[in-house]
Write a protein that holds these residues in place. Structure first.
Motif, PDB file in Angstrom:
ATOM      1  N   THR A  92       0.831  -1.185   0.000  1.00  0.00           N
ATOM      2  CA  THR A  92       0.000   0.000   0.000  1.00  0.00           C
ATOM      3  C   THR A  92       0.876   1.249   0.000  1.00  0.00           C
ATOM      4  N   PRO A  93       0.676   2.134  -0.934  1.00  0.00           N
ATOM      5  CA  PRO A  93       1.462   3.374  -0.894  1.00  0.00           C
ATOM      6  C   PRO A  93       0.942   4.288   0.206  1.00  0.00           C
ATOM      7  N   ARG A 126      -0.403   7.042   0.213  1.00  0.00           N
ATOM      8  CA  ARG A 126      -1.670   7.741  -0.003  1.00  0.00           C
ATOM      9  C   ARG A 126      -2.824   7.096   0.759  1.00  0.00           C
ATOM     10  N   VAL A 127      -2.805   5.786   0.892  1.00  0.00           N
ATOM     11  CA  VAL A 127      -3.925   5.139   1.581  1.00  0.00           C
ATOM     12  C   VAL A 127      -3.544   4.644   2.966  1.00  0.00           C
ATOM     13  N   ASP A 171      -3.579   6.071   5.627  1.00  0.00           N
ATOM     14  CA  ASP A 171      -4.482   6.548   6.680  1.00  0.00           C
ATOM     15  C   ASP A 171      -5.707   5.654   6.818  1.00  0.00           C
ATOM     16  N   ALA A 172      -5.834   4.697   5.931  1.00  0.00           N
ATOM     17  CA  ALA A 172      -7.047   3.887   5.935  1.00  0.00           C
ATOM     18  C   ALA A 172      -6.789   2.452   6.366  1.00  0.00           C
ATOM     19  N   ARG A 173      -5.683   2.186   7.017  1.00  0.00           N
ATOM     20  CA  ARG A 173      -5.413   0.797   7.346  1.00  0.00           C
ATOM     21  C   ARG A 173      -6.477   0.247   8.284  1.00  0.00           C
ATOM     22  N   THR A 174      -6.759  -1.028   8.093  1.00  0.00           N
ATOM     23  CA  THR A 174      -7.944  -1.611   8.705  1.00  0.00           C
ATOM     24  C   THR A 174      -7.855  -1.640  10.218  1.00  0.00           C
ATOM     25  N   HIS A 175      -6.731  -1.983  10.752  1.00  0.00           N
ATOM     26  CA  HIS A 175      -6.562  -1.857  12.196  1.00  0.00           C
ATOM     27  C   HIS A 175      -5.082  -1.739  12.512  1.00  0.00           C
ATOM     28  N   ALA A 176      -4.797  -1.160  13.673  1.00  0.00           N
ATOM     29  CA  ALA A 176      -3.418  -1.039  14.114  1.00  0.00           C
ATOM     30  C   ALA A 176      -2.928  -2.424  14.506  1.00  0.00           C
ATOM     31  N   CYS A 177      -1.765  -2.801  14.009  1.00  0.00           N
ATOM     32  CA  CYS A 177      -1.321  -4.159  14.257  1.00  0.00           C
ATOM     33  C   CYS A 177      -0.450  -4.247  15.507  1.00  0.00           C
ATOM     34  N   CYS A 203      -3.546 -10.119  15.617  1.00  0.00           N
ATOM     35  CA  CYS A 203      -2.522  -9.110  15.386  1.00  0.00           C
ATOM     36  C   CYS A 203      -1.702  -9.423  14.147  1.00  0.00           C
ATOM     37  N   ARG A 249     -10.491   2.376   2.857  1.00  0.00           N
ATOM     38  CA  ARG A 249     -10.271   1.202   3.702  1.00  0.00           C
ATOM     39  C   ARG A 249     -10.468  -0.085   2.895  1.00  0.00           C
ATOM     40  N   ASP A 274      -7.360  -0.660   0.882  1.00  0.00           N
ATOM     41  CA  ASP A 274      -6.338  -1.155   1.799  1.00  0.00           C
ATOM     42  C   ASP A 274      -6.592  -2.621   2.164  1.00  0.00           C
ATOM     43  N   GLN A 287     -13.421  -1.355  17.607  1.00  0.00           N
ATOM     44  CA  GLN A 287     -12.743  -1.014  16.349  1.00  0.00           C
ATOM     45  C   GLN A 287     -13.675  -0.242  15.420  1.00  0.00           C
ATOM     46  N   ARG A 322     -13.830   8.264  11.660  1.00  0.00           N
ATOM     47  CA  ARG A 322     -13.352   8.629  10.323  1.00  0.00           C
ATOM     48  C   ARG A 322     -14.525   8.974   9.397  1.00  0.00           C
ATOM     49  N   ARG A 361      -4.575   7.541  14.197  1.00  0.00           N
ATOM     50  CA  ARG A 361      -4.500   6.795  12.938  1.00  0.00           C
ATOM     51  C   ARG A 361      -4.840   7.665  11.735  1.00  0.00           C
ATOM     52  N   TYR A 362      -5.823   8.546  11.892  1.00  0.00           N
ATOM     53  CA  TYR A 362      -6.333   9.286  10.734  1.00  0.00           C
ATOM     54  C   TYR A 362      -6.064  10.787  10.803  1.00  0.00           C
ATOM     55  N   ILE A 375      -2.569  -0.233  -7.093  1.00  0.00           N
ATOM     56  CA  ILE A 375      -3.390   0.907  -6.695  1.00  0.00           C
ATOM     57  C   ILE A 375      -3.066   2.113  -7.567  1.00  0.00           C
ATOM     58  N   PHE A 412      -7.364   9.508  -2.234  1.00  0.00           N
ATOM     59  CA  PHE A 412      -7.791   8.843  -1.013  1.00  0.00           C
ATOM     60  C   PHE A 412      -7.488   9.660   0.230  1.00  0.00           C
TER      61      PHE A 412
END
Lengths: 453, 453
Positions: A4-5, A7-8, A10-16, B16, B68, B71, B175, B182, B200-201, B406, B411
């Motif tokens: 993922t570049p 640009r996206v 900020d949209a990651r699905t969850h913090a890992c 995780c 999202r 992503d 979550q 957002r 995150r955002y 992508i 985005f």
């Protein structure tokens, strides 16, 4: 596909990471900061999770999410990234967060148990600082999981012993889908469509084919070929599969299904139309063909009322999606987390019309000798109650964390499911009514030194 | 506190790893398996995300979650643990999952844009196998995020320029709370209480104190001391903070606030009672004391209707919780993901009363010269439309993924927020009505070779 570049990003699905510490409202951190400054941070406090009323005039609620709460408290550790981002905090507050470990006590209702207005579902003891910042994550979990379990339990009652598959993942947040499956399983659902829930929680997974499967099977001219779809599914999954027969015409679909699979076909699924009428027609068609053991599964916007409405029809199982993951009209349980005790003093917000007793509490449920529940008995923690000789009592409040250490409490998912099955059976019959009405049993406050403000 | 013992390991809050591949319904995997066996897995397909109707007779919907989704598609990679757990799959299917990378194309509406019934919000092109298994995670994200954004946008209209803070984290899955923040920001909310969403955002975080803060401040006899609480908050946060004045008596609370902070107090918050009456009384009390610049923030079960009802009152900002994170009566957007094209042939399920055109589609929005939107124009992908000379057209469908890569599409969260602000302004005035009614603009199907089945 590349990574993922930015640009996206900020949209990651969850913090890992496992940290649950930022699933938190900002004001908990500003209160913590101010409390560290004025010396109140270390006052001994008790916070209580309860609800003032049940949504939609329901008769009972179902506790779910407690094991997830205990886990979230365990993982409530701040990362350096989180601390650095909270630039509104004093250095002292940042240092406090850096070393944060919950060191207090937690008591509460077991998962799967019932609850009613003012049931003290969870009580958290510790310093103000260590308890106040847990508010949001505790409520998020209990409000979402209990909303789903409470709706699911009513559907299980309505289904009257017939199995229900949870298939609502697509109608709720992708992570809420996983925990919703867990909550429905506690409430008595039999399986889930969700793969992650099956892997994470060991819930049986279920699923065969969608309309897309039938539509995929077109001939070279683009004409639909339902039989080819059914044949391919039987070839892959065997005859004991469930064929979805309503993509085009249901009668023709059943015909095609029987031609391909014969009378050994496991089941057909109907996902549209008047399910009562269609299930009777399809049962007739199956029986005429000698497919007496082929089951009929229905889905399509089912909720507890629709399920109950199919009781007289030849339906062998239900697939439930949207309604259960959205709490069937009550998407959140309305649970609150309130400060009830400071340094041994009961405290409460003054609210018109709200009878609220301060102080930490425990609860029993009282039953007749026949096993029918008659009251939720709430009393001050530590004190005990005078038990009436003609009633039996079950202690509802159990220790979960002591001095920051998890107590060996019953957090097994199957135990919770069994507890719920038993608890639901003790409800007086009005308590199982799907209609709006009064709470199944009254909540009695016993042994409090003073009336509510 | 020790690490979580195995007893509660079934309750961990989330897995995780970045994999989104198991946020998936089982039937997608069984269909994949069967399709690999019968050779249909590699047929070129198009799936489309759309809705047949807007929930609760609303006038428009708001697209949210697309970034999202992109992503999630990037991170749709199966782990060995996941593959091993899917013991119902053939070895061929397992090998397919092991090597899975989406290699197709995705086109769709930008986040923040409006949508209407049958707007082709997202179109996924690729083989059946690679597209079908994305269904659940795509829908979970778009249904939850768009439900929240659609509700939030109505609240922003109702607030008529006054700021709204999202504070609903505790009322939804932990979550979902983060992504709900957002979605509300895209729709025009100004800030969130949620720390993780802020980190995150990059959404502005907001929050000062809860009732627990005031209740914590008791004297040695357990008597409440609201002034001590206010003083400590001012000491920590300065006079430009927001004091919560309704823990005991609002008038006395405002008095205490002014005594402690003087007329430089930033704001007071009222979280109970009739907010219209209380805000007028409090405004009067503040003005009498010369605190002309002290703002009044209200919260307490606000939704778009309650916000609109306060338009004539001296309210300077709103805090919105439960209603927005639960979609204000519509907790899911009702979007579906349907197979519309197989090897160039349009396909569709036969459904009574549902006008459905098969085939991949694109869309324009047509506007009068004044800038007011008049129609959603949906046409077959690849073909173009005859534009009417008196209208202006904006292409709604943009490329997002090409050959698995992508595309440099917009985005950025701020871009989405700005796009939404502009798009909402183009609605005809009936389209902004909060009441139930007709969709703001009609959807027109142009250039399709045959009528819907």
């Amino acid at each position: 596909m590349n990574d993922t570049p930015s640009r996206v990003s900020d949209a990651r699905t969850h913090a890992c990471h496992d940290s649950t510490a930022f699933l938190t409202d900002m004001y908990e951190l500003t209160m913590l900061d101010a409390a560290l400054r004025d010396g109140t941070a270390h006052r001994k406090c008790a916070f209580e999770v309860f609800t003032r009323r049940l949504p939609a005039e329901r008769r009972y609620g179902v506790v779910a999410g407690t094991a997830r709460v205990i886990d979230a408290i365990s993982n409530f550790r701040f990362t350096e990234e989180q601390i650095a981002s909270a630039d509104f905090l004093s250095d002292e507050a940042k240092e406090y967060l850096r070393n944060y470990r919950f060191s207090g006590d937690v008591d509460g209702y077991r998962e799967g148990d019932l609850y009613f207005p003012f049931s003290p579902i969870l009580t958290v003891h510790g310093t103000f600082a260590e308890c106040v910042i847990l508010e949001t994550v505790i409520l998020s979990i209990l409000n979402s999981d209990s909303a789903v379990a409470s709706a699911a339990s009513r559907m299980v009652s309505a289904a009257d012993g017939k199995p229900i598959i949870e298939m609502g993942s697509r109608r709720t947040h992708e992570q809420a889908a996983v925990t919703a499956a867990r909550a429905t399983y506690i409430a008595g659902f039999d399986a889930t469509s969700n793969m992650e829930a099956s892997l994470r929680y060991g819930i049986p997974a279920s699923g065969t084919a969608a309309h897309a499967w039938t539509l995929l099977h077109v001939d070279e001219n683009g004409k639909p070929d339902e039989r080819a779809a059914f044949q391919a599914q039987i070839d892959a999954a065997g005859k004991d599969t469930t064929l979805l027969v309503d993509t085009f015409d249901i009668s023709r679909g059943v015909e095609n299904a029987l031609e391909v699979a014969g009378t050994e076909l496991g089941a057909v699924r109907i996902d549209s139309g008047d399910l009562g009428i269609m299930s009777r027609r399809v049962r007739h068609q199956l029986d005429e063909a000698g497919a007496f053991n082929t089951r009929i599964i229905v889905s399509s916007d089912l909720d507890e009322f629709a399920i109950a409405g199919l009781r007289g029809d030849p339906v062998d199982g239900f697939g439930v999606g949207t309604s259960v993951v959205t709490g069937s009209g009550a998407p959140t349980a309305g649970l609150v987390y309130k400060l009830v005790e400071v340094e041994g003093h009961a405290v409460a917000k003054r609210s018109s019309g709200k009878a609220t007793y301060g102080g930490a509490k425990s609860a029993y449920r009282a039953y007749r000798a026949s096993g029918v529940a008659v009251a939720e008995v709430v009393h001050p923690e530590g004190a005990d109650i005078a038990q009436k000789p003609n009633l039996e009592y079950r202690k509802l409040t159990v220790p979960m964390i002591r001095g920051g250490e998890i107590v060996d409490a019953p957090f097994d998912l199957e135990d919770a499911r069994e507890l719920h099955r038993q608890a639901r059976e003790t409800l007086p019959w009005e308590g199982l009514a799907l209609s709006r009405g009064e709470v199944a049993i009254p909540t009695q406050f016993v042994g409090f030194p003073e009336p509510a403000e």
